[in-house]
Scaffold this motif. Sequence first.
Motif, short mmCIF file in Angstrom:
data_model
loop_
_atom_site.label_atom_id
_atom_site.label_comp_id
_atom_site.label_asym_id
_atom_site.label_seq_id
_atom_site.Cartn_x
_atom_site.Cartn_y
_atom_site.Cartn_z
N GLN A 32 0.69 -1.47 -9.31
CA GLN A 32 0.86 -1.44 -7.86
C GLN A 32 2.31 -1.18 -7.48
OE1 GLN A 32 -0.78 -5.17 -6.53
NE2 GLN A 32 -2.84 -4.33 -6.29
N GLN A 33 3.23 -1.79 -8.21
CA GLN A 33 4.65 -1.60 -7.93
C GLN A 33 5.06 -0.15 -8.15
OE1 GLN A 33 7.30 -4.48 -7.42
NE2 GLN A 33 5.39 -4.92 -6.37
N ASN A 35 3.28 2.47 -7.83
CA ASN A 35 2.69 3.37 -6.85
C ASN A 35 3.06 3.03 -5.41
OD1 ASN A 35 1.32 4.83 -8.84
ND2 ASN A 35 -0.34 3.34 -8.88
N ALA A 36 3.79 1.95 -5.21
CA ALA A 36 4.09 1.50 -3.85
C ALA A 36 5.12 2.41 -3.19
CB ALA A 36 4.60 0.07 -3.86
N TYR B 125 -6.62 3.26 0.15
CA TYR B 125 -5.55 2.66 -0.65
C TYR B 125 -5.99 1.30 -1.20
CZ TYR B 125 -0.61 2.16 -1.92
OH TYR B 125 0.56 2.03 -2.61
N SER B 126 -5.12 0.72 -2.02
CA SER B 126 -5.45 -0.54 -2.69
C SER B 126 -5.23 -1.76 -1.81
CB SER B 126 -4.61 -0.69 -3.96
OG SER B 126 -3.22 -0.69 -3.62
N GLN B 127 -4.61 -1.58 -0.65
CA GLN B 127 -4.27 -2.70 0.24
C GLN B 127 -3.78 -2.13 1.57
OE1 GLN B 127 -0.02 -4.09 -1.04
NE2 GLN B 127 -1.05 -3.31 -2.86
N ARG B 129 -0.88 -1.50 3.04
CA ARG B 129 0.50 -1.47 2.54
C ARG B 129 1.51 -1.84 3.61
NH1 ARG B 129 2.38 -2.49 -1.65
NH2 ARG B 129 3.24 -4.02 -0.26
N PRO B 186 4.04 -8.41 -1.67
CA PRO B 186 5.29 -7.68 -1.41
C PRO B 186 5.36 -6.41 -2.25
CG PRO B 186 5.72 -9.74 -2.60
CD PRO B 186 4.28 -9.76 -2.20
N SER B 187 5.83 -5.31 -1.64
CA SER B 187 5.85 -4.02 -2.33
C SER B 187 6.86 -4.01 -3.46
CB SER B 187 6.19 -2.91 -1.33
OG SER B 187 7.45 -3.16 -0.72
N THR B 188 7.88 -4.84 -3.35
CA THR B 188 8.87 -5.01 -4.40
C THR B 188 9.50 -6.38 -4.20
OG1 THR B 188 10.81 -4.01 -5.46
CG2 THR B 188 10.74 -3.98 -3.06
#
Lengths: 44, 204
Positions: A32-33, A35-36, B125-127, B129, B186-188
Amino acid sequence: MATTKPAPKPLIQIDDEIREMTDEEFALYQEQQANAPAPLGAPE
Amino acid sequence: MSGTTTNYAWTYPTSTDYVKDGASAIQTLATGIDTTLGTALNNKVRSGLTLIKTQTIGSAVSSVTVTNAFSATYNNYKIVITGCVGSTSLDIGVQFGASNTGYYQTVLYANYGTTGTTSDGQTNYSQYRYAATGDANGIHFDIDVFSPFQAAYTRYAGKYINATIQGNSGGMHKVATSYTDFTLLPSTGTLTGGTIAIYGYGLA
């Protein structure tokens, strides 16, 4: 002979429980990270 | 011979009534009180927002799952986070249950002090975002979630606010499944501190 301790995995929280991710959770997290998309707007 | 109360006419026994009739007298009184309260409190059908639960966010966590947030009691929900900071500039995605597909989303935003808007988004998408965003100075998380417990497509609408832009985001989760839980992703980086508050929208 010295051994290298593996780096701790990221923490995951479920309600009040906080623990390290499992190997399976960590693999999904890394995917996920990777592809984010970046946050919108340039950070100050 | 029984009497009645002054304001709501609840029936009560007098001191000369038979003790053997006490149970029936109490039942009559209880029914009267229940009817009065039911009328005054709209038979427990509430309007406005009702706090369902809160969840404190830990330190440096890479995801937060809140269980038993959604139920048959409410159709729609507001989720607000107060006092949380990110380790860096980040987005906060949302997933329902273990579902990691079928999220469609758009965010329409503008930089502060500028005219014109820009949009971004994802399909399947998976979520969600762009459900929220923030940085080390704080995150802004304020979303409404529609029908997550119903076995139907779940919608959401929220604000996307960080240090440089402000926008509106929203989307549809095209998976017709009932969910009780949600997860913040969190994306990162990580999230630290603060409280997640989940409210239910009253039906009245």
